[in-house]
Every structure is written in C-alpha cells, then in structure tokens.
Design a protein around this motif. Sequence first.
Motif, PDB file in Angstrom:
ATOM      1  N   PRO A  36      34.120  43.056  39.139  1.00 13.61           N
ATOM      2  CA  PRO A  36      32.825  43.720  39.297  1.00 13.61           C
ATOM      3  C   PRO A  36      31.679  42.920  38.656  1.00 13.61           C
ATOM      4  O   PRO A  36      30.586  42.836  39.225  1.00 13.61           O
ATOM      5  N   TYR A  51      29.904  48.163  39.429  1.00 13.24           N
ATOM      6  CA  TYR A  51      31.197  48.704  38.993  1.00 13.24           C
ATOM      7  C   TYR A  51      31.423  50.075  39.643  1.00 13.24           C
ATOM      8  O   TYR A  51      32.505  50.349  40.173  1.00 13.24           O
ATOM      9  N   ILE A  54      32.160  49.640  43.405  1.00 12.98           N
ATOM     10  CA  ILE A  54      33.496  49.075  43.601  1.00 12.98           C
ATOM     11  C   ILE A  54      34.559  50.141  43.344  1.00 12.98           C
ATOM     12  O   ILE A  54      35.539  50.235  44.092  1.00 12.98           O
TER      13      ILE A  54
END
Length: 161
Positions: A36, A51, A54
């Motif tokens: 990330p 983050y 993802i």
Amino acid sequence: MYEQEFMKVTLKQQKVISDPLRSRIIALLHEKPMTPKQTSVELGKNAGTIYYHIQQLYKHGILEIDHTETNKGVVEKYYRSKATVFKGPKQATDDDLVEGSHAHVLLSDELVTELNKDIRELYLRYGKKSFEESKNEAIKQKPYMIEFNMRKFEQEGGEEE
C-alpha cells in the motif's frame, strides 16, 4: 507482468471497483505487485487513503496477496489484482449509453481470441492514459464503464457460421 485476466463480479464487487481511484489501483497492481505504501507513492496519494482502498478491494476479492516480505521486523504485504477486465451482472441501459457501435463479421476461433486480447490491451492502455491525464488538474475526468460484448448470430437460412 501477469497475463490479463477476465473476472466475473457480483453487484457488490462491481460497486467496489467503480471508484476511479480504485480502478487506478487495480491497473497499477496488475503491472506489478506493490505494498500500500508503494502504491500511495506511485499514485501521489495519502498512504492511509490508499491502504483503506486496497483493504476494500482485498476484502471483496478483487486483489490478492502476491507475497510478503519482512523489512526491519515489519511484515509487508504485496498485493496484485486478480484481473484487469471485469464482467458485472448489471448491464448498461440505452439511457446510459454515451457512444456505441457494432459490426457483423465472420471470425475464426483464432481471430476471436486475438480480438479479445486486443480489446483487453485497449482497456489497459486507456487505463494508463487516464492515470496520466489525471495528473493534469485542468482536465476534468468523468467515470465511464466500457463494455465489449461479442455474440454469435445466425445468418439467413438459420445456419450459424
């Protein structure tokens, strides 16, 4: 680089991947697996934001963990996209249609395979162009869903070619 893959998605997955930033993440993680943090640097976005996106893509089965590495005692997960082309259950209506065209052609199985490969490469190429264009704040981008469908049809006399 991984072979381009086709993936059927649910309505929920389709909603998850419809975000333009998530589409860019998917395209980027198709090119090469990244953490990330690496993804956030590449996209020029906040690491926390990337983050989160993802994790949503991973949670809904769009991304997978390619491998892990330990760096100074910290386990880093490298994610990759499972596919670059997605087929959702919801098809566009005529009211949604921006542009369209069709053609009736005779193709061998080999040409059908080649055409599908070329179309997928076009999707990826325009995904990259979209990413590059997004760096220019003077250009306003709008979200679009691009579909490619190929159907067999019967010629006069009822014979399929």
